[in-house]
Design a protein around this motif. Structure first.
Motif, short mmCIF file in Angstrom:
data_model
loop_
_atom_site.label_atom_id
_atom_site.label_comp_id
_atom_site.label_asym_id
_atom_site.label_seq_id
_atom_site.Cartn_x
_atom_site.Cartn_y
_atom_site.Cartn_z
N GLU A 65 14.29 -23.00 4.53
CA GLU A 65 15.33 -23.99 4.26
C GLU A 65 15.24 -24.64 2.88
O GLU A 65 16.17 -25.34 2.48
CB GLU A 65 15.28 -25.09 5.34
CG GLU A 65 15.58 -24.54 6.72
CD GLU A 65 15.41 -25.57 7.83
OE1 GLU A 65 15.13 -26.76 7.55
OE2 GLU A 65 15.57 -25.18 9.00
N TRP A 66 14.15 -24.39 2.16
CA TRP A 66 13.94 -25.03 0.86
C TRP A 66 13.71 -24.01 -0.23
O TRP A 66 13.04 -23.00 0.00
CB TRP A 66 12.72 -25.97 0.92
CG TRP A 66 12.92 -27.15 1.81
CD1 TRP A 66 12.74 -27.21 3.16
CD2 TRP A 66 13.39 -28.44 1.42
NE1 TRP A 66 13.05 -28.46 3.63
CE2 TRP A 66 13.44 -29.24 2.58
CE3 TRP A 66 13.75 -29.02 0.20
CZ2 TRP A 66 13.85 -30.57 2.56
CZ3 TRP A 66 14.14 -30.33 0.18
CH2 TRP A 66 14.20 -31.10 1.35
N ASP A 67 14.23 -24.27 -1.41
CA ASP A 67 13.90 -23.48 -2.60
C ASP A 67 12.79 -24.21 -3.34
O ASP A 67 12.91 -25.40 -3.64
CB ASP A 67 15.11 -23.36 -3.55
CG ASP A 67 16.09 -22.30 -3.09
OD1 ASP A 67 15.64 -21.26 -2.57
OD2 ASP A 67 17.31 -22.51 -3.27
N LYS A 94 18.16 -25.86 0.41
CA LYS A 94 19.05 -24.74 0.09
C LYS A 94 20.53 -25.02 0.38
O LYS A 94 21.39 -24.68 -0.43
CB LYS A 94 18.62 -23.48 0.85
CG LYS A 94 17.35 -22.86 0.32
CD LYS A 94 16.99 -21.61 1.10
CE LYS A 94 15.70 -21.01 0.57
NZ LYS A 94 15.31 -19.81 1.34
N LYS A 95 20.83 -25.62 1.51
CA LYS A 95 22.24 -25.82 1.90
C LYS A 95 22.97 -26.82 1.02
O LYS A 95 24.18 -26.74 0.86
CB LYS A 95 22.32 -26.27 3.36
CG LYS A 95 21.99 -25.17 4.34
CD LYS A 95 22.16 -25.65 5.77
CE LYS A 95 21.79 -24.55 6.74
NZ LYS A 95 21.87 -25.02 8.13
#
Length: 133
Positions: A65-67, A94-95
């Motif tokens: 869910e995370w970059d 990310k979203k």
């Protein structure tokens, strides 16, 4: 034993930073009790019991869910069988593309060279704003 515990925790943060999740999981007691901070997105399944639950409920979610999610360790405070670590989380959700630079404190309890519990404290408002956009 306490300095060994502090050194172990420093090495685990280093391993996590390199993506060496098996080393981190291997340092956990089979019955570890892991709690994310109240209000943190991954506190929805607290407590996580056992390394597999931590892997699936926390680590895999962070990775998916995370970059660039990162844990920047600043200090490790040795209190014997309890080790307190402070630092900052970084990354972008990310979203939404929103970045965080959130303070944290982690309270680790160790027994026999294994991590038996974890409690996270962090800036949950900053993380919530990143997740919600």
């Amino acid at each position: 034993m306490s300095q060994q515990n502090a050194d172990l925790m420093k090495s685990l943060y280093e391993a996590f930073g390199k993506g060496d999740v098996p080393t981190v999981l291997g340092a956990m007691d089979p019955a570890i009790v892991w709690n994310e901070a109240e209000g943190f997105p991954y506190a929805d399944k607290n407590p996580y019991v056992g390394p597999q639950a931590v892997l699936e409920g926390v680590f895999m979610r962070l990775g998916g869910e995370w970059d660039g999610f990162a844990v920047a360790l600043e200090e490790v405070h040795d209190a014997g069988d309890v080790v307190v670590a402070t630092g900052r989380y970084g990354g972008a959700y990310k979203k939404t593309g929103k970045k965080i630079h959130a303070q944290f404190a982690h309270v680790w309890k160790l027994r026999g060279g294994k991590v038996v519990s974890f409690q996270q404290y962090t800036d949950t408002l900053q993380v919530s704003k990143a997740v919600s956009g």
